[in-house]
Design a protein around this motif. Structure first.
Motif, mmCIF file in Angstrom:
data_model
loop_
_atom_site.group_PDB
_atom_site.id
_atom_site.type_symbol
_atom_site.label_atom_id
_atom_site.label_comp_id
_atom_site.label_asym_id
_atom_site.label_seq_id
_atom_site.Cartn_x
_atom_site.Cartn_y
_atom_site.Cartn_z
ATOM 1 N N LYS A 1 7.008 -83.690 14.881
ATOM 2 C CA LYS A 1 6.587 -84.174 13.556
ATOM 3 C C LYS A 1 7.088 -85.589 13.309
ATOM 4 O O LYS A 1 6.345 -86.432 12.780
ATOM 5 N N GLU B 1 10.363 -78.446 4.729
ATOM 6 C CA GLU B 1 10.570 -77.320 3.816
ATOM 7 C C GLU B 1 9.366 -76.381 3.802
ATOM 8 O O GLU B 1 9.515 -75.159 3.755
ATOM 9 N N GLU B 2 8.182 -76.953 3.895
ATOM 10 C CA GLU B 2 6.975 -76.125 3.939
ATOM 11 C C GLU B 2 6.905 -75.328 5.252
ATOM 12 O O GLU B 2 6.574 -74.140 5.259
ATOM 13 N N GLU B 3 7.248 -75.968 6.352
ATOM 14 C CA GLU B 3 7.181 -75.343 7.677
ATOM 15 C C GLU B 3 8.202 -74.219 7.852
ATOM 16 O O GLU B 3 7.893 -73.180 8.426
ATOM 17 N N GLU C 1 9.194 -82.939 3.088
ATOM 18 C CA GLU C 1 8.220 -81.999 2.527
ATOM 19 C C GLU C 1 7.640 -81.101 3.616
ATOM 20 O O GLU C 1 7.506 -79.893 3.430
ATOM 21 N N TRP C 2 7.277 -81.708 4.748
ATOM 22 C CA TRP C 2 6.763 -80.912 5.863
ATOM 23 C C TRP C 2 7.796 -79.885 6.288
ATOM 24 O O TRP C 2 7.466 -78.719 6.501
ATOM 25 N N GLY D 1 10.401 -73.014 5.201
ATOM 26 C CA GLY D 1 10.701 -72.252 3.994
ATOM 27 C C GLY D 1 11.994 -72.617 3.291
ATOM 28 O O GLY D 1 12.324 -72.031 2.259
ATOM 29 N N SER D 2 12.721 -73.570 3.824
ATOM 30 C CA SER D 2 13.986 -73.991 3.221
ATOM 31 C C SER D 2 14.450 -75.265 3.911
ATOM 32 O O SER D 2 13.946 -75.620 4.974
ATOM 33 N N LYS D 3 15.410 -75.935 3.295
ATOM 34 C CA LYS D 3 16.058 -77.084 3.925
ATOM 35 C C LYS D 3 17.405 -76.680 4.521
ATOM 36 O O LYS D 3 18.005 -77.439 5.248
ATOM 37 N N GLU E 1 7.732 -87.540 3.521
ATOM 38 C CA GLU E 1 6.736 -86.778 4.275
ATOM 39 C C GLU E 1 7.413 -85.781 5.209
ATOM 40 O O GLU E 1 7.026 -84.612 5.288
#
Length: 149
Positions: free
Chosen positions: A134, A94-96, A91-92, A98-100, A88
């Motif tokens: 988060k 990378e979405e927040e 995923e959050w 735009g990359s890891k 969780e």
């Protein structure tokens, strides 16, 4: 500036990296200290080993979740929700952002020297604060009490 943002600024000014700041703030919130842990996670700085790879806010959040739900003794096991919480958060993240990867998030503003001397962009403070928020949300959703691990 709120208390957490100010503490992030203080720790960054003292030379701690993103991963260390995340875990150090968690420990402070618990009223604990663990110098060995803070030293160990220094290897995750600057995108793991100062390579500009995986962001320290991502690894810091995963470390915090692991402190609460991971295996630490011979006679214990990871909690059942360990993988779910880690996924969780990842995923959050990378979405927040735009990359890891640190280099994609901090861009050219991240300066890494030969001996691991790193200069972090100002925007990293906001990323750390969002990451901590988060992580605490995920812990709350999974009924973890801050300081009770």
């Amino acid at each position: 500036m709120d208390e957490i943002a100010f503490r992030i600024f203080q720790l960054a000014s003292q030379g701690y990296c993103c991963t260390q700041i995340m875990v150090k703030i968690l420990l402070e919130q618990e009223g604990k200290e663990n110098t060995d842990l803070i030293k160990a996670i220094n290897g995750l700085c600057g995108g793991i080993g100062f390579s500009k790879g995986v962001c320290g806010v991502l690894t810091g959040g995963v470390c915090i979740l692991g402190l609460y739900s991971g295996k630490g003794k011979d006679d214990e096991y990871r909690r059942e929700d360990f993988g779910e919480m880690i996924n969780e958060y990842m995923e959050w993240f990378e979405e927040e952002f735009g990359s890891k990867d640190c280099v994609d998030i901090a861009g050219d503003e991240l300066k890494v020297g030969k001996l691991g001397e790193t200069s972090y962009p100002v925007k990293c403070g906001g990323i750390i604060e969002k990451g901590l928020t988060k992580v605490w949300e995920i812990m709350d959703e999974h009924n973890y009490e801050l300081g009770e691990r």
